[in-house]
Design a protein around this motif. Structure first.
Motif, short mmCIF file in Angstrom:
data_model
loop_
_atom_site.label_atom_id
_atom_site.label_comp_id
_atom_site.label_asym_id
_atom_site.label_seq_id
_atom_site.Cartn_x
_atom_site.Cartn_y
_atom_site.Cartn_z
N VAL A 152 0.82 -1.22 0.00
CA VAL A 152 0.00 0.00 0.00
C VAL A 152 0.85 1.27 0.00
N ASP B 167 2.05 3.29 -2.35
CA ASP B 167 1.50 4.40 -3.12
C ASP B 167 0.26 3.91 -3.86
N TRP B 168 -0.35 4.79 -4.64
CA TRP B 168 -1.60 4.41 -5.28
C TRP B 168 -1.45 3.25 -6.26
N VAL C 127 -1.47 0.19 -4.18
CA VAL C 127 -2.84 -0.11 -3.75
C VAL C 127 -3.61 -0.75 -4.89
N THR D 87 -2.57 -4.27 -5.40
CA THR D 87 -3.17 -5.10 -4.36
C THR D 87 -4.63 -5.39 -4.70
N ALA D 88 -5.35 -4.34 -5.11
CA ALA D 88 -6.77 -4.50 -5.44
C ALA D 88 -6.95 -5.47 -6.60
N THR E 202 -4.18 4.69 -12.35
CA THR E 202 -3.57 3.40 -12.04
C THR E 202 -4.10 2.36 -13.02
N PHE F 17 -8.38 -8.15 0.61
CA PHE F 17 -7.38 -7.09 0.50
C PHE F 17 -6.14 -7.43 1.31
N GLY G 220 -2.68 -8.02 -0.31
CA GLY G 220 -1.57 -7.16 0.11
C GLY G 220 -0.36 -7.99 0.52
#
Lengths: 499, 376
Positions: free
Chosen positions: B63, B65-66, B69, B72-73, B205, B318, B322
């Motif tokens: 997580v 930076d964007w 994230v 990860t998503a 992203t 998540f 992650g």
């Protein structure tokens, strides 16, 4: 000979026994009376070394003792006849008696045991074939083996936990003869029961427990069934129910030459024919395991019909699924209420709508309508006096009596007019049982046709307009209420045809 | 226990039970992860690496930076979809180990649709390929469901077998029928219709529409299980097939429905993985697990981690996503063997799964405690 003083036993959140004094005297039958959950079993488990008391002491022949385990209890001359027999079915009577005797008896030579067994059983009228396998024996005979086991271990004090629950009236008479002999022999007996007429018959003294406390010590001479029941429940209980006679209507449920297989492919129901009319209760009496469950399940479409027919209102219904049977106006109170009657992990509300959840007003566009469900359930809970903290309470946390009320509320409120009711009061307290009986009579008065299947002979005799007796899957006889006496029905329950 | 009075519906003590249950449900899994990380720290120390640096790298990778994230998503998405399906099956008392196969069948069905009608505008084609994925997965789930309901075949065995069959079908199709025409024979389709590409979400992203689809499916599953009469029946059957049958429910049908719905969720994952991928192809190179990235199995862990509740499965996926993404960074930073990451994930799984027992125990205990207080 035995004295329990000031026994207190607490479980998380519950006080099972509080300051209980209990004495067993040589040559006396001391009855422990109380509803389920009154603390009878806890007290006896303490006596038998299964629990330790938090407070209080146990004295044997005047000296304080600490009973650490059942083995300890047995070695001190305390014997217990459990409600569920502790026998190995594939061994013979003599082998079962020899089991756990240890010492010299532990040798493989069964001859001395056999010989003593014959002596002891003759002496106390405990007739049983020492070479018979347990699985071949009837329930009453198995109980005799349990008693023999205890006597073989020189039990001076015998605890009998609801010994009559599984017996037919003639077997009860035999048991009582044996108990009297054991008493006259100088042994101390503890008799646990909630059948009041038996208690009145056999006891020398009676101790009544309620909510873990002693609420009365009395003798049969100075008490009556009514006074005992009032002590037990804490309020007056109605016994002699005046069942209004009224003429029944037409046949609603007709069973013709029904043959059904049991779980092991055995012939469980063998050419049974019955009919139940509107406004009538037909009681089916019988010892457990004589085809009652299979009969009820077949009628309700839960078990395939081998041959014969089932008609509801003249329309064949023998091959219908439970859902279709229900839609024909039939409801079912199953005997295994925890397994088949409710879902323990569901809330009270969910169980109340278990059958009707999918139809209006409880569902619209496939979505449950919680408002409508809640309204209906609030009504049902009040009308059927279900004692629950909330509608959202998990059903498994209710008492047996309240769970049965949930089942009754659901099955009796769905507008069904043909009811199959199995063992409606087994294992529930007197108050709840009384309530269930009232509801049954209410349904009868409203014109429902009720098939009442019960192992509790008193219940069948008290509630039914007619009594059918089932034995090994066959209907032995059907008697009108006026001719159905306990002895006559009891003989039929044992498979003895009227001479 | 004898009563004639009205039910005691005073809510005060019971309200406590209402929040206490979920609280335990939240705290215990988190503790399980913390415990697992502690064991992982020991492993790191044994390898001579600093756990502190390692875990900092892990968090940074997951997580930081964007873009992290978003990665990860994206990693979580298929696991979430499969996990939600696991929830539905489990609530009905059936165990679905066939996520892998259902993903593959979903991907194949979706690909076939995209190949058949490539020119349909996106507004129609995207929902259509997702639906096709659901249908493919549902069929692959319904088969073991029917086998269980009508022939008594253990769904655990049959779903696993169906995974293997699905992998072979994928391989077979990509050998010949669906293979991209060209000189080099690579086991993959041609680039599928642009109209079926899942659009990127704003933010710059790689995160695409599939993310919202996964969240939507989780919410739908939640509503289905807890708010519909179908879900009521599924849960009833899951708790007690006997009582359900006595109440007039069709238990066998419910079992088939549950596995079909469960498979449908995994099938959507398959579609999302094809049309949300960078290549926009169905790729069979490297075997079936290379395509599914093990999401069919990881989804089970995610669902268990989420307490088999579709909504709690969202954060659970998540967390697990992650771990997988951050693990790559950890490995890069500390130069530890890749096997360590596998081991670390394994430890998490063991702790999470064994914490479930503790959780039920605690919840039962608190429930009973509240109940007793309510009785007094």
């Amino acid at each position: 000979m035995l004295e329990m003083r000031g026994i207190t036993k607490r479980f998380p959140g519950v006080v099972a026994n509080e300051g209980v004094d209990f004495t067993v005297r040589s040559g006396r039958v001391h009855t422990l009376l109380g509803e389920n959950g009154a603390g009878k079993s806890t007290l006896m488990k303490i006596l038998f070394g299964l629990y330790r008391p938090d407070e209080g002491s146990v004295h044997l022949e005047g000296t304080e003792v600490e009973i650490r385990s059942p083995a300890d209890a047995i070695s001190r001359g305390i014997g217990m006849i459990h409600q569920h027999f502790m026998l190995v079915p594939t061994l013979t009577v003599a082998e079962n008696v020899a089991l756990g005797l240890g010492g010299a008896w532990g040798s493989s030579d069964l001859r001395p045991i056999r010989q003593r067994l014959v002596e002891v059983s003759e002496r106390y009228g405990l007739e049983v074939d020492p070479d018979a396998f347990i699985w071949q024996l009837a329930v009453g005979e198995r109980q005799r083996v349990e008693i023999l086991k205890a006597l073989f271990r020189n039990a001076r004090i015998l605890v009998l936990d609801e010994p009559t629950a599984v017996l037919t009236p003639p077997e009860v008479t035999d048991l009582f003869t044996t108990l009297r002999q054991l008493r006259d022999d100088g042994r101390g007996l503890v008799f646990i029961s909630h059948k009041l007429h038996e208690v009145m018959e056999i006891s020398d003294e009676i101790t009544v427990l309620r909510d873990g406390r002693i609420v009365g010590n009395t003798v049969p001479e100075s008490s009556s069934r009514e006074s005992l029941a009032q002590m037990m429940v804490g309020r007056p209980v109605l016994f002699t129910r005046t069942v209004q006679h009224h003429d029944p209507g037409e046949d609603r449920l007709v069973v013709r030459d029904l043959v059904v297989q049991g779980d092991r492919g055995n012939l469980a129901v063998d050419k049974v024919s019955l009919s139940v009319r509107a406004g009538e209760i037909l009681g089916v009496a019988g010892v457990s395991g004589n085809g009652q469950r299979e009969l009820a399940e077949a009628i309700f479409g839960l078990r395939p019909v081998e041959s014969g027919g089932i008609d509801i209102d003249g329309v064949p219904a023998g091959s219908l699924a439970p859902k279709a049977v229900r839609s024909k106006g039939m409801a079912y109170v199953p005997e295994e209420r925890m397994r088949d009657g409710v879902i323990g992990e569901f809330t009270v509300a969910e169980n109340l709508v278990l059958v009707d959840h999918g139809s209006p007003p409880y569902t619209r566009w496939g979505f449950l309508r919680f408002g409508a469900i809640k309204r209906q359930c609030t009504k049902l809970v009040q009308r059927y006096s279900v004692k629950t903290p909330m509608l959202e309470t998990l059903t498994r946390s209710l008492s047996g009596g309240n769970i049965q009320k949930v089942v009754i509320a659901r099955e009796f409120s769905c507008g069904a007019e043909v009811l199959v009711v199995s063992q409606p009061t087994r294992g529930i307290d007197v108050g709840a049982a009384e309530y269930v009986h009232e509801q049954l009579l209410g349904q009868r008065a409203a014109g429902a046709a009720i098939l009442l299947i019960s192992e509790d002979l008193d219940e069948v005799l008290q509630m039914s307009d007619r009594v059918a007796v089932i034995f090994r899957g066959q209907i032995m006889d059907q008697l009108p209420r006026s001719e159905a006496t306990a002895m006559r029905v009891g003989r039929l329950m044992m498979g003895l045809k009227a001479e | 226990m004898v009563t004639t009075e009205n039910p005691d519906t005073s809510g005060a003590p019971s309200l406590k039970a209402l929040w206490y249950g979920p609280l335990v449900g939240l705290v215990v899994p988190v503790l399980a992860v913390v415990a697992a990380l502690a064991v992982g720290a020991v492993l790191l120390l044994a390898l001579g690496a600093s756990p502190l640096t390692g875990y900092a790298a892990l968090i940074d990778g997951a997580v930081g930076d964007w873009n992290a994230v978003a990665d990860t998503a994206i990693k979580s998405m298929p696991m979430l979809l499969v996990g939600v399906g696991i929830c539905i099956a489990f609530r009905t008392g059936v165990i679905n180990i066939g996520g892998e196969g259902q993903i593959i069948l979903g991907a194949i069905f979706a690909t076939l649709v995209a190949l058949a009608v490539p020119d349909l505008p996106s507004v129609f084609l995207i929902p259509l390929v997702l639906l096709a994925g659901a249908v493919g997965g549902a069929i692959w789930g319904a088969i073991p469901g029917a086998l269980k309901a009508y022939a008594g075949v253990s769904e655990i065995l049959s779903t696993i077998m169906m995974n293997i069959v699905a992998a072979q079908i994928l391989s077979f199709l990509l050998q010949d029928l669906l293979i991209e025409e060209g000189a080099i024979k690579i086991q993959q389709t041609r680039r599928l219709s642009h109209n079926a590409d899942l659009p990127l979400l704003p933010g710059g992203t790689r995160l695409h529409l599939g993310f919202l689809v996964a969240l939507l499916v989780a919410v739908i599953a939640y509503l289905l299980i807890y708010k519909t009469s179908l879900g009521f029946r599924l849960r009833a059957v899951g708790h007690s097939p006997d009582a359900s049958r006595y109440a007039g429910m069709q238990v066998k049908r419910s079992v088939v429905q549950a596995l079909a719905l469960s498979g449908a969720c995994a099938g959507v994952a398959g579609a999302v993985m094809v049309f949300g991928s960078i290549s926009h192809r169905l790729i069979g190179e490297g075997g079936a697990t290379a395509f599914t990235q093990g999401a069919g199995f990881n989804g089970i862990v995610v669902a268990l981690f989420g307490g088999l509740h579709p909504l709690y499965t969202v954060p659970a996926s998540f967390l697990f996503g992650g771990m997988l993404i951050g693990g790559i960074e950890l490995q890069r930073e500390l130069q530890v063997p890749a096997a360590l990451i596998v081991a670390l994930n394994g430890v998490v799984v063991v702790f999470v799964v064994s914490s479930l027992r503790l959780k039920t125990k605690l919840q039962r205990w608190s429930e009973d405690a509240v109940l007793r207080r309510g009785r007094k």
